[in-house]
Motif scaffolding. Sequence first.
Motif, PDB file in Angstrom:
ATOM      1  N   TRP A   1      -4.269  -1.556   2.042  1.00 58.87           N
ATOM      2  CA  TRP A   1      -3.340  -3.064   1.427  1.00 58.87           C
ATOM      3  C   TRP A   1      -4.235  -3.113   0.043  1.00 58.87           C
ATOM      4  CZ3 TRP A   1       0.978  -3.308   3.276  1.00 58.87           C
ATOM      5  CH2 TRP A   1       1.437  -2.653   4.663  1.00 58.87           C
TER       6      TRP A   1
ATOM      7  N   SER B   1      -3.715   4.522   2.068  1.00 60.51           N
ATOM      8  CA  SER B   1      -4.799   3.907   0.903  1.00 60.51           C
ATOM      9  C   SER B   1      -4.407   2.990   1.528  1.00 60.51           C
ATOM     10  CB  SER B   1      -3.767   3.673  -0.412  1.00 60.51           C
ATOM     11  OG  SER B   1      -2.722   3.340  -0.283  1.00 60.51           O
TER      12      SER B   1
ATOM     13  N   LYS C   1       0.947  -0.940  -0.103  1.00 56.89           N
ATOM     14  CA  LYS C   1       0.151   0.140  -0.171  1.00 56.89           C
ATOM     15  C   LYS C   1       0.879   1.140   0.156  1.00 56.89           C
ATOM     16  CE  LYS C   1      -1.092   0.620   4.744  1.00 56.89           C
ATOM     17  NZ  LYS C   1      -1.308   0.837   6.412  1.00 56.89           N
TER      18      LYS C   1
END
Length: 336
Positions: free
Chosen positions: A222, A220, A216
Amino acid sequence: MTDTAPSDRPENASEADAQPGGPAADRPGGWLSGRRRSKRWLAGGFAVVVAALLGLVLVWQFAEPAACAAGLAAPPTGTTVYKGKASHYDGGDSGGNCSLPGPPANRLYVALGSAQYSGSAACGSFLDVTGPKGTVRVMVLDRCAGCTGGKIDLSKQAFAKIADLSKGIIPVTYRAVVNPPSPGPLTFRLKSGASQYWFAVQVGNHGNPVKSVAAKRAGSSWRAAKRGSDNYWVIDGGMGRGPYSIRVVDVYGNEAVASGITMSPRRIQRSTVRMYGNAPTGGPTPTPTPSAVSGPSASASPTATAPSPTGTTGSGEPETVAGAAGGPASVRVGCG
């Protein structure tokens, strides 16, 4: 009126016709014609029998590899001891099908059959292999396309530690090494051609077989990567420009997270986080049962180093191969 014996001849056939070689012998229904039909029937029946036997041989020959591929395709793990045979080869400076920068510095490595190579799932893990002269610890580097039924292919250096090279092929037993001593923290290498639009990373120094990899960027979520047969973990569509955090989980539940991985294809980026524990490099450690193996998550930033032609993984050699604490190891004639 006299009785006459029944005849197998056609009604209009003469005595001469009925004799072998007679005028009607080769006509339809004649003696020679019937004999030829019998020969053709026998030849056809023989061909059917041969085909059936050939089919049985092919089923026997491919039944085991098919079963292995269908239900037993997995790297060696846990306390299972596999029985098989070992040959030897020289992979030179290649990193094998595992696409590593090169062989381990001690050149003690092994190629596994397709089922145990398991689409690169075994790459970077270790086996203790026991032969006539003792035991050697080897790293999985390669796939042996012709190895089935538990057969493995050792480097010449590894083979020489457990048997004379002149033997060619020897009986062996082998088992996975759980939590082998690590030569250093986790390393990461992005594949040539990787970009913000296509993410592919290789993990090094993980010791045990890797179960999953995710990545990631800051802010953001994963994203799970897919394992490739070349030992790279791929995220189609890319991950943007980076830097990235990468989470690695092995088959025993150990988990580590490294951050600060940059988009620098072909460079080895060395983190400061280990997959498990903090044992120094050198000799072997006790082998726990899989259920007893666990590790907390950790996070660290990496530093970049240039690839080394001798690779980044080494290991010590154990004196014996035995079952894990708490009971004897099971034995299996493993799939190749």
